[in-house]
Design an enzyme around this catalytic site. Structure first.
Site, PDB file in Angstrom:
ATOM      1  CB  ALA A 106      -0.934  -0.014   1.195  1.00  0.00           C
ATOM      2  NE  ARG A 156      13.661 -27.580  -8.111  1.00  0.00           N
ATOM      3  CZ  ARG A 156      12.458 -28.085  -8.370  1.00  0.00           C
ATOM      4  NH1 ARG A 156      11.414 -27.267  -8.448  1.00  0.00           N
ATOM      5  NH2 ARG A 156      12.278 -29.373  -8.538  1.00  0.00           N
ATOM      6  CG  HIS A 169      -1.488  -8.515   7.717  1.00  0.00           C
ATOM      7  ND1 HIS A 169      -2.554  -7.824   8.239  1.00  0.00           N
ATOM      8  CD2 HIS A 169      -0.865  -7.665   6.861  1.00  0.00           C
ATOM      9  CE1 HIS A 169      -2.583  -6.608   7.730  1.00  0.00           C
ATOM     10  NE2 HIS A 169      -1.568  -6.486   6.899  1.00  0.00           N
ATOM     11  CG  ASP A 188       1.592  -2.455   8.848  1.00  0.00           C
ATOM     12  OD1 ASP A 188       1.971  -1.266   8.781  1.00  0.00           O
ATOM     13  OD2 ASP A 188       1.447  -3.166   7.825  1.00  0.00           O
TER      14      ASP A 188
END
Length: 375
Positions: free
Chosen positions: A128, A215, A239, A262
């Site tokens: 954002a 990987r 989240h 947050d």
């Protein structure tokens, strides 16, 4: 004197314990005329410390002094007694000006410092943040923000793989500012290089970075495995999947996790339209997303809810939750001598919770912010 509670100390929990307060500090020798407050059946934990927070109560840390104080109070009544104000990507001139205002409030003791999240982040993982305002982490530009903060810069989030990223990490370390890896598209080896250069924080681990792959393990593996790194987690049930949180705790251990909010303007307020920096956000059922593009735009979380979820949903021990919400972030900020635990000589910052871990009282520096309503 608070008596009868489960008191969570650095050494463990004392059942039917007591905590003495004189003036603004915790004391081991209460005055003879101490007033007794019976909090039997409750939990006493240290005040929460939030190192990553953009606002609340309908106000932002990008706003005026009055708006900033509104946001601080909103989180304070939810148990956050120590708070670092986070900015969001904007024009450099505006960030410099805001840093000056925030530094004044830090000098007054209203906030514990400043966290600059952006503009030195990856357009590939912008979340954002306004892409047109992003820029590479040129050390000279980073230095401009540090100088504007007048010694009150606590942390800068960087995409360290960008040009100037590693040099900027070294610059931050030299100035005693936390270098945080976040909003990054770095690979595993690039992240290791940044940690070796001095980066010590993972900005909201898992979010706004490449996913863990067998990987191409990317930044998540590098940040989780290195004992020098503290990982931020947003424990709001939006989240992170509970299994991701469990993975982080299992691999990093409680001593390397810092719960953060947050939070943006809507924390402690409600659904509706808000601004996050220059971007418009729609909050629906407590979830904040950009109006344009739909990216998650911060949270509406408060740390009392993060604590309750940690012990009731995630099944963490109360002691581990306290470590993640108070002790670890206080240590990161260099404030462990004053806050983060209930010990004699430290600030009387505490949160009173009932048996269901609902907040019932908040004290900051010996004064009730939320006075408990007890029988």
């Amino acid at each position: 004197m608070l008596t009868g509670a489960n008191v969570v100390l650095p050494t463990g929990t004392v059942r039917n314990g007591r905590l003495a307060i004189e003036g603004r500090h915790i004391t081991s020798t209460p005055p003879a005329d101490a007033r007794l407050i019976d909090v039997t059946g409750h939990w006493l934990v240290p005040g929460f410390v939030d190192i990553h927070n953009h606002g609340g109560g309908g106000a932002s840390f990008s706003g005026t002094a009055e708006q900033i104080l509104t946001a601080v109070h909103t989180h304070r009544v939810h148990g956050t007694t120590t708070l670092v104000a986070s900015t969001v990507t904007d024009e450099m001139d505006l960030l410099v000006r805001q840093a000056g205002l925030l530094s004044e409030l830090a000098e007054q003791g209203d906030i514990a410092g400043i966290h600059f999240e952006g503009p030195f982040i990856s357009p590939c993982r912008k979340g954002a943040h306004s892409e047109k305002l992003l820029r590479d982490p040129d050390p000279a530009e980073v230095r401009k923000l540090i100088d504007a903060a007048r010694g009150k810069a606590k942390m800068v989030t960087l995409a360290t793989e960008l040009p100037g990223g590693i040099d900027s990490v070294r610059l931050l370390v030299e100035h005693g500012v936390l270098a945080a890896i976040g909003h990054t598209d770095a690979g595993y080896e690039q992240t290791v290089e940044a940690i070796d250069a001095g980066a010590t924080v993972a900005t909201h681990l898992f979010n706004a970075m490449p996913a863990l792959n067998h990987r191409a393990p990317g930044p998540i593996a590098a940040l989780l495995e290195d004992e020098r790194v503290t990982v931020e987690l947003i424990n709001d049930g939006v989240h992170l999947h509970p299994a991701a949180l469990e993975l982080a705790f299992h691999h990093a251990g409680a001593d390397r996790v810092a719960f953060i909010t947050d939070a943006m303007d809507a924390a402690g307020t409600g659904d509706g339209r808000y601004m996050l920096g220059p971007l418009e956000v729609e909050v629906s059922e407590g979830v904040a997303r950009l109006v344009e593009g739909g990216s998650i735009a911060g949270s509406t979380l408060t740390l009392d809810r993060a604590f309750q979820r940690a012990v009731t949903v995630d099944k963490l021990s109360v002691e581990d939750a306290v470590t993640a919400l108070s002790a670890n972030p206080a240590r990161l900020l260099g404030l462990s001598d004053r806050v983060g635990s209930l010990e004699p000589g430290k600030d009387a910052d505490l949160v009173l919770l009932d048996a269901d871990f609902e907040l019932k009282g908040v004290m900051r520096q010996g004064e009730w912010v939320v006075a408990p309503q007890l029988p």
